[in-house]
Design an enzyme around this catalytic site. Structure first.
Site, PDB file in Angstrom:
ATOM      1  CB  ILE A  61      -2.843  -0.461  -3.440  1.00 31.39           C
ATOM      2  CG1 ILE A  61      -3.586  -2.206  -3.765  1.00 31.39           C
ATOM      3  CG2 ILE A  61      -4.485  -0.033  -3.778  1.00 31.39           C
ATOM      4  CD1 ILE A  61      -4.322  -2.427  -2.430  1.00 31.39           C
TER       5      ILE A  61
ATOM      6  CG  PHE B  22      -2.047  -1.119   1.526  1.00 24.99           C
ATOM      7  CD1 PHE B  22      -3.691  -0.477   0.578  1.00 24.99           C
ATOM      8  CD2 PHE B  22      -2.240  -1.809   1.886  1.00 24.99           C
ATOM      9  CE1 PHE B  22      -4.569  -1.507   0.798  1.00 24.99           C
ATOM     10  CE2 PHE B  22      -3.173  -2.744   1.832  1.00 24.99           C
ATOM     11  CZ  PHE B  22      -4.541  -2.628   1.316  1.00 24.99           C
ATOM     12  CG  ASP B  23       0.876   6.080  -1.781  1.00 28.68           C
ATOM     13  OD1 ASP B  23       1.991   6.226  -1.598  1.00 28.68           O
ATOM     14  OD2 ASP B  23       0.296   6.853  -1.776  1.00 28.68           O
ATOM     15  CG  LEU B  24       1.273   7.335   4.753  1.00 28.37           C
ATOM     16  CD1 LEU B  24      -0.217   5.972   5.852  1.00 28.37           C
ATOM     17  CD2 LEU B  24       2.192   6.596   5.477  1.00 28.37           C
ATOM     18  CG  ASP B  25       1.183  11.312   2.623  1.00 27.87           C
ATOM     19  OD1 ASP B  25       1.207  10.500   3.885  1.00 27.87           O
ATOM     20  OD2 ASP B  25       2.248  11.203   2.936  1.00 27.87           O
TER      21      ASP B  25
END
Length: 218
Positions: A164, A8-11
């Protein structure tokens, strides 16, 4: 959708950091004599490496861009980190994925130390096997490098992984590393930007993504 390992990306993917990031950028620009009143003009800083965006948008030299990053961190580390919120449905999505036996990771251009603080603040840390971001000295900031570091460190086969993210950098990075990608259309990349990268899947909302994963078991 039968991936054993999900990055996963965060922001813009797990959390909406708009307020904190744009205010921190505004603060940094002010230190360089640039005043921005409309924070929406600074949303382009959400996702890509900060130093690159300062250079591209404001034509800063390499030294000026790095100084701006340091100014940004002055605001961000004490205040901006917490001007943030988890997207509705993300906790349910993460609970579902873990219940299906999948391993979850965070791959972000944000410095690892800041990413870990955000996840801890929102009580998301326990969901992830690894959190990988950039270094504070600016190294390992490209998304391709970050994704590859997760794959190598955790010995993940490319056929079992998916990335993602809500920006083209996430999808391009995934492609460069030989893994599939899922575009998060609810974040900060436009549909045009995301579809141009030909993601394996495109979901406009967290709910759509949740329904898709719920329909399958590993």
């Amino acid at each position: 959708m039968k991936y054993n390992h999900i990055l996963f990306d965060l922001d813009g993917t797990l959390t909406d950091p708009r307020e904190g990031i744009t205010k921190a950028v505004k603060y940094a620009l002010a230190q360089h004599g640039i005043n921005v009143s409309d924070l929406s003009e600074l949303e382009c800083f959400i996702g890509p490496p900060l130093q690159a965006t300062f250079t591209e948008k404001y034509h800063f030299s390499e030294a000026e861009a790095w100084e701006a990053v340091l100014s940004y961190r002055e605001y961000f580390k004490d205040t901006g980190l917490y001007e943030n919120e988890v997207y509705v449905g993300i906790r349910q999505l993460l609970d579902l994925l873990l219940s299906q036996g999948r391993q979850l990771y965070v791959a972000t251009s944000k410095p690892t130390v800041f990413a870990e603080t955000v996840l801890e603040h929102f009580q998301l840390t326990a969901y992830f096997s690894m959190v990988c971001g950039s270094e504070l000295d600016g190294t390992r900031s490209a998304k391709t490098e970050i994704i590859q570091h997760v794959l190598d460190t955790c010995r993940i086969h490319t056929s079992e992984a998916v990335m993602i993210g809500d920006r083209k950098f996430d999808l391009i990075g995934a492609g460069n590393c030989g893994i599939h990608s899922i575009a998060a259309g609810y974040g900060y990349g436009s549909e045009e930007e995301l579809r141009a990268c030909q993601p394996t899947y495109y979901f406009k909302t967290v709910e759509e993504m949740l329904r898709s994963f719920a329909s399958l078991a590993v």
